[in-house]
Design an enzyme around this catalytic site. Sequence first.
Site, short mmCIF file in Angstrom:
data_model
loop_
_atom_site.label_atom_id
_atom_site.label_comp_id
_atom_site.label_asym_id
_atom_site.label_seq_id
_atom_site.Cartn_x
_atom_site.Cartn_y
_atom_site.Cartn_z
N GLU A 1 -3.11 10.51 3.16
CA GLU A 1 -4.28 10.56 4.03
C GLU A 1 -4.38 11.93 4.70
O GLU A 1 -3.45 12.36 5.37
CB GLU A 1 -4.22 9.46 5.09
CG GLU A 1 -4.26 8.05 4.50
CD GLU A 1 -4.11 6.98 5.56
OE1 GLU A 1 -5.09 6.26 5.81
OE2 GLU A 1 -3.01 6.87 6.13
N GLU B 1 0.84 -1.20 0.00
CA GLU B 1 0.00 0.00 0.00
C GLU B 1 0.87 1.25 0.00
O GLU B 1 1.96 1.27 0.58
CB GLU B 1 -0.89 -0.03 1.24
CG GLU B 1 -1.87 1.11 1.37
CD GLU B 1 -2.81 0.92 2.58
OE1 GLU B 1 -3.40 1.92 3.01
OE2 GLU B 1 -2.93 -0.22 3.08
#
Length: 256
Positions: free
Chosen positions: A134, A130
Site C-alpha cells: 500500500e 490478505e
Amino acid sequence: MLINAMIAFGSIVLAATAASAQDPQSGVSFRDDFTNIDPAFWYVSDGWNNGNHQNCTWSRNEVRIEGDSLALTFTKGKSKDRDYLCGEIQTTRRYGYGTYEARLKAASGSGLNSAFFTYIGPPTQQIHDEIDFEILGKNTDAVQLNQFVKAKGGNEYLVDIGDPADQNFNTYALVWEPERLRYFLNGRLVHDVTDASKVPASPQKIFFSLWGTDTLSDWMGKFSYSRPVTFDIDWVAFTAAGDKCQFPQSLVCTLQ
C-alpha cells in the site's frame, strides 16, 4: 496481453504445482501487459464501496487502458451517497503459493491509497486472509507492507522506496511459500516473514485499487482533493511455486 506460461487460460488441466495442490481451483502462472482488460480474467468493481471508511464509489469508468498500462483513477463525481469515484480491479480466479509481481506508479494526494494486494474473505464465505503493498498518497517515498491471517492484521512494515512512487515506476514483488513470505522492491529483498503464524495459507484473488478516506486520517492523512489522479499498472505477473521463470525481468529468474 495475457501470457499464460503453463496452458491457455480456461483449460481444465492444471499444473501439478504447490499452488494447485493447495487448491484445485487456483489459477496458473500468467503475465498481463494490459493491452486490454479481459472480462474472463478480471472483474471490475462497480457501483459499491467497502464501507463507511471509504469516501468514493467503485466505478468501471475509473478503470481503463491508457497507453501501455492500466489506469485506475480517482475523481470528483456523485454516486449514491459518495462525492467521489474510484477504480478497482480483481482477478476472477484465486492464486496460491508462488511469486507475485507488478510494475506500478502510484497516485499522489493525502488521504489516498494505491494498493496492490491479494485478498479472500467474507464476500466469498471465506476467512479473511490478505497480503498488501500500500502506497499512501501522503508519503509516496514509502510503501507499507502488511498481512492478515484469519482476520488478524497488525503486521505493518514500512519500507523506504528512495524515489517518489508517484513519479516513477517501481517493481513490487512477493514470494509466498508455506510458512514464509518475502517482499521485494525492484528486485531487492526488503522484508522476510518467517513466523508461520503471520503467513496466510488460503488462496486469494489479486487486486489493484485506488481509493480515498475522510475518516482514517491518522493512517492515510487528511483527505485533500484538487484534481483527478491516476494509479498506473504497467504489468502484473504470477508464477506458481515450482514453475520456471516466465520473462527476463521476473524475480523468479534471479531466485532460481
